[in-house]
Scaffold this motif. Structure first.
Motif, PDB file in Angstrom:
ATOM      1  N   GLY A 145       0.823  -1.207   0.000  1.00 10.36           N
ATOM      2  CA  GLY A 145       0.000   0.000   0.000  1.00 10.36           C
ATOM      3  C   GLY A 145       0.857   1.256   0.000  1.00 10.36           C
ATOM      4  N   SER A 146       0.218   2.387   0.318  1.00 17.07           N
ATOM      5  CA  SER A 146       0.957   3.653   0.281  1.00 17.07           C
ATOM      6  C   SER A 146       1.889   3.791   1.486  1.00 17.07           C
ATOM      7  CB  SER A 146      -0.028   4.816   0.253  1.00 17.07           C
ATOM      8  OG  SER A 146      -0.939   4.644   1.318  1.00 17.07           O
ATOM      9  N   ASP A 147       1.606   3.025   2.569  1.00 16.18           N
ATOM     10  CA  ASP A 147       2.450   3.124   3.764  1.00 16.18           C
ATOM     11  C   ASP A 147       3.335   1.880   3.879  1.00 16.18           C
ATOM     12  OD1 ASP A 147       3.569   3.208   6.219  1.00 16.18           O
ATOM     13  OD2 ASP A 147       1.709   3.571   7.317  1.00 16.18           O
ATOM     14  N   PRO A 148       4.608   2.002   3.507  1.00 17.57           N
ATOM     15  CA  PRO A 148       5.471   0.813   3.469  1.00 17.57           C
ATOM     16  C   PRO A 148       5.769   0.218   4.840  1.00 17.57           C
ATOM     17  CG  PRO A 148       6.685   2.784   2.779  1.00 17.57           C
ATOM     18  CD  PRO A 148       5.282   3.217   3.053  1.00 17.57           C
ATOM     19  N   SER A 149       5.529   0.982   5.916  1.00 19.44           N
ATOM     20  CA  SER A 149       5.846   0.392   7.232  1.00 19.44           C
ATOM     21  C   SER A 149       4.632  -0.303   7.868  1.00 19.44           C
ATOM     22  CB  SER A 149       6.388   1.471   8.176  1.00 19.44           C
ATOM     23  OG  SER A 149       5.330   2.288   8.614  1.00 19.44           O
ATOM     24  N   LEU A 150       3.453  -0.186   7.238  1.00 18.39           N
ATOM     25  CA  LEU A 150       2.266  -0.863   7.783  1.00 18.39           C
ATOM     26  C   LEU A 150       2.417  -2.374   7.579  1.00 18.39           C
ATOM     27  CD1 LEU A 150      -0.723  -0.719   8.893  1.00 18.39           C
ATOM     28  CD2 LEU A 150      -1.414  -0.840   6.501  1.00 18.39           C
ATOM     29  N   CYS A 151       2.330  -3.130   8.658  1.00 17.96           N
ATOM     30  CA  CYS A 151       2.478  -4.585   8.532  1.00 17.96           C
ATOM     31  C   CYS A 151       1.102  -5.223   8.358  1.00 17.96           C
ATOM     32  CB  CYS A 151       3.172  -5.172   9.761  1.00 17.96           C
ATOM     33  SG  CYS A 151       3.301  -6.971   9.612  1.00 17.96           S
ATOM     34  N   ARG A 152       0.878  -5.775   7.176  1.00 19.05           N
ATOM     35  CA  ARG A 152      -0.415  -6.410   6.899  1.00 19.05           C
ATOM     36  C   ARG A 152      -0.595  -7.629   7.800  1.00 19.05           C
ATOM     37  NH1 ARG A 152      -3.722 -10.956   5.143  1.00 19.05           N
ATOM     38  NH2 ARG A 152      -5.348 -10.136   3.808  1.00 19.05           N
ATOM     39  N   ASN A 153       0.484  -8.390   8.020  1.00 18.82           N
ATOM     40  CA  ASN A 153       0.364  -9.608   8.837  1.00 18.82           C
ATOM     41  C   ASN A 153      -0.084  -9.273  10.253  1.00 18.82           C
ATOM     42  OD1 ASN A 153       1.337 -10.969   6.656  1.00 18.82           O
ATOM     43  ND2 ASN A 153       3.349 -11.435   7.507  1.00 18.82           N
ATOM     44  N   CYS A 154       0.616  -8.347  10.893  1.00 18.37           N
ATOM     45  CA  CYS A 154       0.309  -8.049  12.307  1.00 18.37           C
ATOM     46  C   CYS A 154      -1.036  -7.343  12.436  1.00 18.37           C
ATOM     47  CB  CYS A 154       1.432  -7.215  12.930  1.00 18.37           C
ATOM     48  SG  CYS A 154       2.960  -8.176  13.116  1.00 18.37           S
ATOM     49  N   THR A 155      -1.343  -6.441  11.489  1.00 15.18           N
ATOM     50  CA  THR A 155      -2.633  -5.740  11.557  1.00 15.18           C
ATOM     51  C   THR A 155      -3.773  -6.741  11.328  1.00 15.18           C
ATOM     52  OG1 THR A 155      -1.518  -3.793  10.680  1.00 15.18           O
ATOM     53  CG2 THR A 155      -3.915  -3.737  10.684  1.00 15.18           C
ATOM     54  N   HIS A 156      -3.580  -7.652  10.382  1.00 11.81           N
ATOM     55  CA  HIS A 156      -4.600  -8.663  10.095  1.00 11.81           C
ATOM     56  C   HIS A 156      -4.780  -9.600  11.286  1.00 11.81           C
ATOM     57  CE1 HIS A 156      -6.497 -11.663   7.180  1.00 11.81           C
ATOM     58  NE2 HIS A 156      -7.164 -10.542   7.024  1.00 11.81           N
ATOM     59  N   ASN A 157      -3.689  -9.903  11.974  1.00 12.12           N
ATOM     60  CA  ASN A 157      -3.800 -10.739  13.178  1.00 12.12           C
ATOM     61  C   ASN A 157      -4.659 -10.047  14.229  1.00 12.12           C
ATOM     62  OD1 ASN A 157      -2.350 -12.944  12.327  1.00 12.12           O
ATOM     63  ND2 ASN A 157      -0.407 -12.261  13.221  1.00 12.12           N
ATOM     64  N   LYS A 158      -4.466  -8.747  14.387  1.00 13.24           N
ATOM     65  CA  LYS A 158      -5.283  -8.000  15.366  1.00 13.24           C
ATOM     66  C   LYS A 158      -6.749  -8.078  14.985  1.00 13.24           C
ATOM     67  CE  LYS A 158      -2.440  -5.005  17.859  1.00 13.24           C
ATOM     68  NZ  LYS A 158      -2.372  -3.803  18.628  1.00 13.24           N
ATOM     69  N   LEU A 159      -6.980  -7.870  13.693  1.00 14.46           N
ATOM     70  CA  LEU A 159      -8.340  -7.917  13.155  1.00 14.46           C
ATOM     71  C   LEU A 159      -9.010  -9.256  13.446  1.00 14.46           C
ATOM     72  CD1 LEU A 159      -9.166  -5.721  10.824  1.00 14.46           C
ATOM     73  CD2 LEU A 159      -9.079  -7.724   9.382  1.00 14.46           C
ATOM     74  N   LYS A 160      -8.221 -10.327  13.308  1.00 12.56           N
ATOM     75  CA  LYS A 160      -8.762 -11.673  13.517  1.00 12.56           C
ATOM     76  C   LYS A 160      -8.598 -12.120  14.971  1.00 12.56           C
ATOM     77  CE  LYS A 160      -8.684 -13.528   8.831  1.00 12.56           C
ATOM     78  NZ  LYS A 160      -8.474 -14.724   8.007  1.00 12.56           N
ATOM     79  N   LYS A 161      -8.226 -11.175  15.843  1.00 13.65           N
ATOM     80  CA  LYS A 161      -8.070 -11.451  17.286  1.00 13.65           C
ATOM     81  C   LYS A 161      -7.059 -12.569  17.538  1.00 13.65           C
ATOM     82  CE  LYS A 161     -11.928  -8.999  18.688  1.00 13.65           C
ATOM     83  NZ  LYS A 161     -11.670  -7.817  17.891  1.00 13.65           N
ATOM     84  N   ARG A 162      -5.980 -12.552  16.764  1.00 14.98           N
ATOM     85  CA  ARG A 162      -4.903 -13.527  16.981  1.00 14.98           C
ATOM     86  C   ARG A 162      -3.778 -12.827  17.719  1.00 14.98           C
ATOM     87  NH1 ARG A 162      -5.051 -15.313  10.814  1.00 14.98           N
ATOM     88  NH2 ARG A 162      -6.755 -16.792  10.948  1.00 14.98           N
ATOM     89  N   ASP A 163      -3.441 -13.359  18.872  1.00 13.42           N
ATOM     90  CA  ASP A 163      -2.433 -12.711  19.705  1.00 13.42           C
ATOM     91  C   ASP A 163      -1.075 -13.382  19.429  1.00 13.42           C
ATOM     92  OD1 ASP A 163      -1.189 -11.270  21.613  1.00 13.42           O
ATOM     93  OD2 ASP A 163      -1.951 -12.451  23.297  1.00 13.42           O
ATOM     94  N   ILE A 164      -0.404 -12.936  18.368  1.00 16.83           N
ATOM     95  CA  ILE A 164       0.880 -13.548  17.988  1.00 16.83           C
ATOM     96  C   ILE A 164       1.944 -12.443  18.049  1.00 16.83           C
ATOM     97  CG2 ILE A 164       2.121 -14.882  16.213  1.00 16.83           C
ATOM     98  CD1 ILE A 164      -0.608 -15.759  15.113  1.00 16.83           C
ATOM     99  N   PRO A 165       2.977 -12.609  18.881  1.00 17.31           N
ATOM    100  CA  PRO A 165       3.911 -11.502  19.137  1.00 17.31           C
ATOM    101  C   PRO A 165       5.013 -11.340  18.091  1.00 17.31           C
ATOM    102  CG  PRO A 165       4.474 -13.375  20.501  1.00 17.31           C
ATOM    103  CD  PRO A 165       3.269 -13.780  19.719  1.00 17.31           C
ATOM    104  N   TYR A 166       4.853 -11.916  16.934  1.00 21.85           N
ATOM    105  CA  TYR A 166       5.859 -11.787  15.873  1.00 21.85           C
ATOM    106  C   TYR A 166       5.172 -12.074  14.548  1.00 21.85           C
ATOM    107  CZ  TYR A 166       5.644 -16.855  15.734  1.00 21.85           C
ATOM    108  OH  TYR A 166       5.172 -18.144  15.606  1.00 21.85           O
ATOM    109  N   CYS A 167       5.849 -11.765  13.445  1.00 19.14           N
ATOM    110  CA  CYS A 167       5.330 -12.195  12.142  1.00 19.14           C
ATOM    111  C   CYS A 167       6.526 -12.443  11.242  1.00 19.14           C
ATOM    112  CB  CYS A 167       4.375 -11.161  11.558  1.00 19.14           C
ATOM    113  SG  CYS A 167       5.206  -9.874  10.623  1.00 19.14           S
ATOM    114  N   TYR A 168       6.275 -13.092  10.109  1.00 17.78           N
ATOM    115  CA  TYR A 168       7.409 -13.510   9.276  1.00 17.78           C
ATOM    116  C   TYR A 168       7.964 -12.374   8.424  1.00 17.78           C
ATOM    117  CZ  TYR A 168       6.674 -17.967  11.346  1.00 17.78           C
ATOM    118  OH  TYR A 168       6.573 -18.963  12.291  1.00 17.78           O
ATOM    119  N   ALA A 169       7.215 -11.283   8.286  1.00 17.88           N
ATOM    120  CA  ALA A 169       7.793 -10.110   7.604  1.00 17.88           C
ATOM    121  C   ALA A 169       8.905  -9.526   8.476  1.00 17.88           C
ATOM    122  CB  ALA A 169       6.704  -9.074   7.343  1.00 17.88           C
TER     123      ALA A 169
END
Ligand SMILES: O=P(O)(O)O[C@@H]1[C@@H](OP(=O)(O)O)[C@H](OP(=O)(O)O)[C@H](O)[C@H](OP(=O)(O)O)[C@H]1OP(=O)(O)O
Ligand SMILES: Nc1ncnc2c1ncn2[C@@H]1O[C@H](COP(=O)(O)OP(=O)(O)OP(=O)(O)O)[C@@H](O)[C@H]1O
Length: 288
Positions: free
Chosen positions: A141-165
């Protein structure tokens, strides 16, 4: 070459959203059957299309990182006890499956770490297979620092303290968070950190391909119909949903493979656009 094999007492080994993975009797490999559609005939047609797609579009990008896949023609009767639980309409007597290497062979136990990650190992921890879905390795997207993985995890209520990006920039952090509390040898963790930090790592290669395709593909929030889905976008979405298997042996050997590079139906455009709009509108976006 295509062969005909009987599967007298096939065993279901794994089931995913769109595929099942089956162990045939006496086979030292696995077969993967598509169950995305409601009839065997439709799944077979998709599998034939998928085989050509992987050969022509995906393998040239991933080369030796991609698990070997060959067509396997099986009798429906031999898989019926399993298949009827996944496909309502068993309308043809042949199932076209994909034969693949068993990437967790010889392991005895599996720990599910979180939604995206499993650890398979032998009892003595001399062989460890780290299986994970890395998902989106770079933002498009327009914001290169936005992490889709971590934001999507929040959205899906997944409490994962890391992502593969994160593992691209800081492999040590991801290794320590993912394996925190797991009974694995220190040597394994050290080898893994070195591997992930190297230019040849499977994540670095996958991230490079995702980044290149994202430059060409249309933005998901601009999609208005199936016809907006370009070949690059379909390929990008397939590569954002693969699984990686990193296999470590106590002598320090590491091998890594990617599985599940299936052609995504263009009809998924609405799901992609909806998820993107939810991520864009999320009140707690995650940046890193
Ligand atoms: O849209 P996403 O990011 O939620 O990804 C879907 C996955 O959700 P998850 O990554 O687990 O949160 C989803 O995984 P799960 O079923 O949730 O395990 C599927 O992989 C889905 O693809 P398909 O319909 O099986 O081809 C995936 O759909 P695609 O977006 O890859 O088409
Ligand atoms: N070659 C392999 N060796 C060992 N295990 C495998 C292999 N391929 C797939 N699996 C296992 O089978 C599971 C389901 O396979 P796959 O990812 O192909 O199905 P899927 O329906 O596309 O899954 P998802 O909906 O999660 O994307 C995987 O999560 C993995 O645990």
């Amino acid at each position: 070459m295509v062969t005909t094999k009987s599967a007298v007492s096939a065993q279901l080994v794994y089931s995913g959203n769109a595929n099942i993975v089956v162990q045939l009797p006496d086979a030292d490999y696995l077969v993967r059957c598509c169950v995305r559609f409601d009839s065997i005939d439709k799944n077979n047609k998709y599998t034939l299309e998928n085989i050509e797609y992987i050969k022509d579009q995906v393998r040239p990008l991933l080369g030796g990182c991609l698990v070997s896949l060959e067509p396997e023609f099986l009798k429906t009767d031999d898989l019926l006890l399993i298949l009827r639980n996944f496909v309502p309409n068993c309308d043809t007597d042949e199932v076209i499956a994909l034969k693949m290497e068993d990437l967790t062979r010889d392991t005895d136990e599996t720990i599910k770490v979180d939604h995206f990650t499993k650890i398979h190992s032998t009892k003595d921890h001399h062989t460890i297979v780290w299986e994970f879905k890395p998902k989106w390795l770079c933002s498009s997207g327009s914001d290169p620092s936005l992490c889709r993985n971590c934001t999507h995890n929040k959205l899906k209520k997944r409490d994962i303290p890391y992502c593969y990006a994160m593992a691209i920039k800081d492999p040590a952090k991801v290794v320590s968070r993912c394996f925190s509390g797991q009974n694995v040898p220190e040597r394994f963790l050290r080898d893994l950190r070195v591997y992930l930090g190297s230019e040849g790592s499977i994540l670095v290669k996958l991230a490079a391909v995702q980044k290149r395709l994202a430059l060409e593909a249309p933005q998901l929030n601009r999609l208005t119909s199936e016809s907006d889905v370009t070949a690059d976008l379909a390929l990008l979405m397939a590569l954002r949903d693969v699984s990686c298997f990193i296999r470590w042996e106590a002598n320090g050997a590491i091998s890594a493979k990617i599985v599940d590079v299936d052609l995504k139906p263009n009809s998924k455009w609405r799901h992609w656009a909806t998820e993107q709009s939810k991520v864009d509108a999320h009140c707690e976006p995650v940046h890193h």
